[in-house]
Design a protein around this motif. Structure first.
Motif: not given
Length: 314
Positions: A241-245, A113-116
């Motif tokens: 959000d992707l990681a938290l999910s 994840l490099a979503t910033g």
């Protein structure tokens, strides 16, 4: 692509961190995909003088363009899409991509994840996107040196806003004002501001004067205040959000907590750049990316189940 259709790695985010990770993995001869949502915070930078090798300064859009051109030499181009969902299955991840083409799935053994993150914009009259337009700066670490000795205003309140105003006052100029946008400071914070010579303006902003590419004057409480440079210190919205999910560990702001290899607490899931808790700087993001990409390469042949809680595996 591997025979089973599963990539070695999927990189989500094509800012400085994601592009650096893609370069490393491409040169490691790994099968990868790089997804670009088109919203890199680096693209907002008019000019930075804090990026090594560019003594004359370089703009964020040019940094990204040079990185993309470099990556293209290895046959890798960002896929323009949004990853709307990320699932973990035995041995790999499944990402849901939405973009101009029909919705599709991408499978990868490991994900970076490099979503910033994105700056919270100040609520200004008739100017909802001042930070993105470059009318207000957001990183005094990057360009505060160019504001030395100037009249500087900082939008913010609470510990973050006051802390940044004091940072500017201690580092670059003694003429600093904290504009709290109508928020009151505690007596303790008022005292701290006074100790460092920071002027506090608590009245809401009534009107603005824009000259060229900057806001030159602000009207608040019936008075006009003129500044050479303005900064926003209202905080960030971390795109985690992707990681938290998936249950990744994070701090109170949503920034991800990673180990020395840039692994999150979700096995097989890595993070780099501004989505990670720490110093938000391009060179730091690139360092994260190099670390994560090398660890991904070294563990590609190992099952992600061998990475409990994101701990190093040698």
């Amino acid at each position: 692509m591997a025979e089973d259709g599963v990539l070695d790695s999927l990189i989500i985010g094509a800012g400085p961190a994601g592009l650096t990770a893609a370069l490393y993995l491409a040169r490691f001869n790994r099968q990868i995909a790089l997804v670009d949502g088109g919203a890199s915070r680096a693209a907002w930078i008019p000019t930075t003088h804090n990026f090594p090798l560019f003594a004359e300064g370089i703009g964020g859009p040019e940094i990204l363009a040079r990185q993309r051109d470099n990556l293209a030499q290895y046959g890798v181009s960002p896929v323009r899409a949004i990853v709307s969902g990320l699932q973990r299955q035995p041995g790999h991840f499944v990402a849901i991509l939405e973009g101009d083409s029909p919705i599709r799935q991408v499978r990868a053994r490991r994900v970076l994840l490099a979503t910033g993150s994105v700056d919270i914009e100040p609520n200004l009259p008739n100017l909802p996107d001042a930070v993105q337009r470059g009318l207000i700066r957001y990183c005094p670490i990057c360009d505060g040196y160019e504001a030395r000795g100037q009249k500087v205003g900082v939008f913010g309140h609470g510990a973050r806003g006051l802390g940044e105003a004091i940072f500017v006052a201690r580092s670059y100029t003694r003429d600093v004002s904290l504009l709290t946008l109508g928020e009151a400071l505690s007596p303790e914070d008022e005292a701290r501001a006074g100790e460092h010579g920071v002027r506090v303006i608590t009245a809401p902003i009534e009107a603005l004067e824009v000259e060229g590419e900057r806001i030159s004057a602000i009207r608040a409480g019936g008075q006009e205040h003129r500044f050479d440079t303005l900064y926003s210190a209202l905080g960030l919205k971390t795109r985690s959000d992707l990681a938290l999910s998936l249950g990744a560990e994070h701090d109170e702001s949503g920034a991800l907590i990673v180990n020395d290899h840039c692994r999150t607490t979700v096995p097989g899931l890595y993070a780099a750049g501004d989505v990670v808790r720490g110093l938000n700087q391009i060179v730091v993001a690139m360092g994260h990316a190099a670390t994560a990409a090398t660890d991904i390469h070294n563990h590609c042949e190992l099952p992600t189940e061998d990475e409990p809680s994101g701990n190093p595996q040698g």
